[in-house]
Write a protein that holds these residues in place. Structure first.
Motif, PDB file in Angstrom:
ATOM      1  N   SER A  56     -28.148  50.068 131.946  1.00  0.00           N
ATOM      2  CA  SER A  56     -27.696  50.247 130.570  1.00  0.00           C
ATOM      3  C   SER A  56     -27.499  48.901 129.875  1.00  0.00           C
ATOM      4  O   SER A  56     -26.736  48.051 130.369  1.00  0.00           O
ATOM      5  CB  SER A  56     -26.386  51.027 130.531  1.00  0.00           C
ATOM      6  OG  SER A  56     -25.780  50.929 129.253  1.00  0.00           O
ATOM      7  N   PRO A  57     -28.132  48.674 128.726  1.00  0.00           N
ATOM      8  CA  PRO A  57     -27.919  47.408 128.012  1.00  0.00           C
ATOM      9  C   PRO A  57     -26.522  47.294 127.424  1.00  0.00           C
ATOM     10  O   PRO A  57     -26.007  46.184 127.241  1.00  0.00           O
ATOM     11  CB  PRO A  57     -28.984  47.448 126.916  1.00  0.00           C
ATOM     12  CG  PRO A  57     -29.219  48.912 126.673  1.00  0.00           C
ATOM     13  CD  PRO A  57     -29.082  49.563 128.029  1.00  0.00           C
ATOM     14  N   ALA A 115     -31.944  52.801 118.725  1.00  0.00           N
ATOM     15  CA  ALA A 115     -33.286  53.300 118.425  1.00  0.00           C
ATOM     16  C   ALA A 115     -34.160  53.303 119.672  1.00  0.00           C
ATOM     17  O   ALA A 115     -34.920  54.247 119.912  1.00  0.00           O
ATOM     18  CB  ALA A 115     -33.929  52.451 117.324  1.00  0.00           C
ATOM     19  N   ALA A 116     -34.047  52.257 120.483  1.00  0.00           N
ATOM     20  CA  ALA A 116     -34.856  52.169 121.693  1.00  0.00           C
ATOM     21  C   ALA A 116     -34.499  53.270 122.687  1.00  0.00           C
ATOM     22  O   ALA A 116     -35.383  53.903 123.285  1.00  0.00           O
ATOM     23  CB  ALA A 116     -34.678  50.792 122.340  1.00  0.00           C
ATOM     24  N   VAL A 117     -33.213  53.504 122.860  1.00  0.00           N
ATOM     25  CA  VAL A 117     -32.789  54.556 123.798  1.00  0.00           C
ATOM     26  C   VAL A 117     -33.238  55.928 123.298  1.00  0.00           C
ATOM     27  O   VAL A 117     -33.704  56.766 124.085  1.00  0.00           O
ATOM     28  CB  VAL A 117     -31.258  54.500 123.988  1.00  0.00           C
ATOM     29  CG1 VAL A 117     -30.772  55.733 124.746  1.00  0.00           C
ATOM     30  CG2 VAL A 117     -30.866  53.235 124.743  1.00  0.00           C
ATOM     31  N   GLU A 124     -36.727  60.579 124.044  1.00  0.00           N
ATOM     32  CA  GLU A 124     -37.685  61.527 123.475  1.00  0.00           C
ATOM     33  C   GLU A 124     -38.983  61.538 124.280  1.00  0.00           C
ATOM     34  O   GLU A 124     -39.616  62.591 124.447  1.00  0.00           O
ATOM     35  CB  GLU A 124     -37.975  61.173 122.024  1.00  0.00           C
ATOM     36  CG  GLU A 124     -38.878  62.161 121.306  1.00  0.00           C
ATOM     37  CD  GLU A 124     -38.216  63.508 121.058  1.00  0.00           C
ATOM     38  OE1 GLU A 124     -38.953  64.488 120.821  1.00  0.00           O
ATOM     39  OE2 GLU A 124     -36.965  63.589 121.090  1.00  0.00           O
ATOM     40  N   ALA A 125     -39.357  60.387 124.790  1.00  0.00           N
ATOM     41  CA  ALA A 125     -40.630  60.280 125.502  1.00  0.00           C
ATOM     42  C   ALA A 125     -40.545  60.651 126.978  1.00  0.00           C
ATOM     43  O   ALA A 125     -41.545  61.054 127.575  1.00  0.00           O
ATOM     44  CB  ALA A 125     -41.170  58.854 125.378  1.00  0.00           C
ATOM     45  N   THR A 126     -39.340  60.535 127.568  1.00  0.00           N
ATOM     46  CA  THR A 126     -39.265  60.647 129.032  1.00  0.00           C
ATOM     47  C   THR A 126     -38.264  61.666 129.559  1.00  0.00           C
ATOM     48  O   THR A 126     -38.323  62.003 130.741  1.00  0.00           O
ATOM     49  CB  THR A 126     -38.917  59.284 129.660  1.00  0.00           C
ATOM     50  OG1 THR A 126     -37.594  58.885 129.252  1.00  0.00           O
ATOM     51  CG2 THR A 126     -39.915  58.219 129.237  1.00  0.00           C
TER      52      THR A 126
END
Length: 209
Positions: A9-10, A103-105, A110-112
């Motif tokens: 986690s960032p 936004a990145a998370v 959504e993709a994975t």
């Protein structure tokens, strides 16, 4: 104190870097909030990481709240100005970096996320989040300019937050070539990753399938 979080986690990394820069003693307890057997209350009422568990069982959550608390615990290496325009600038940098991460998370989930089928995924939604990432990168580059650090001549929470955001792009979005478009961010990033706090909190290498 115990910090509940994950190694990838960032947001957790931001808290861990602040903890190390401040030389604070805090135990890291690894928790995967997405695991099927994850306890719903292990990470506070929102089930999110990072979560700082205090003596007595009180929970402090949200990375921005935790780093604010940690910076106030010790006068060593102050990362957030006490007041005024300088404080607002540092907190704005943090909000910008965290916004990129949000936004990145969202794009990655959504993709994975295994809870959705391929037919349920929305490419337009992913594209919208990627657009936010590129907009945030442009704003970071413009704001940094030719300064040695985001908020001037001194290392601060601004740099911690931006460094974590750039590191997460390298970790999860290697297809985004932010280095080619923003050489001043590259210069900053290369300087930050030499700090022991960044070295010690680097995410694990992705497993190759």
């Amino acid at each position: 104190m115990k910090l509940i979080g994950s190694a990838t986690s960032p947001y957790v990394r931001k808290v861990r870097i602040v903890m190390l820069e401040k030389k604070l003693d805090c135990q890291l307890v690894l928790q995967d909030v997405w695991a099927d057997d994850a306890s719903p209350d292990a990470c506070g009422p929102l089930g999110k990481v990072p979560c700082l568990m205090m003596e007595g069982g009180d929970a402090v959550f949200d990375s921005r709240v935790i780093v604010e608390y940690m910076d106030a615990l010790s006068p060593v290496g102050k990362l957030i100005p006490a007041q005024g325009r300088e404080r607002a600038e540092v907190k704005t940098w943090e909000a910008l970096a965290d916004g990129l991460l949000d936004a990145a998370v969202l794009a990655r989930l959504e993709a994975t996320w295994s809870g959705r089928s391929d037919a349920q995924r929305c490419d337009a939604w992913i594209a919208r989040q990627l657009g936010k990432i590129h907009s945030a990168l442009a704003a970071m580059s413009k704001g940094l300019g030719d300064k040695p650090y985001c908020s001037g001549i001194h290392f601060s929470l601004s740099d911690v937050a931006v460094g974590c955001a750039l590191g997460y792009l390298d970790f999860r979005f290697s297809e985004i070539d932010w280095r080619a478009a923003h050489p001043n961010l590259v210069k900053l990033h290369d300087k930050l990753v030499q700090r022991p706090s960044f070295i010690d909190t680097a995410p694990p290498a992705p497993v190759q399938s």
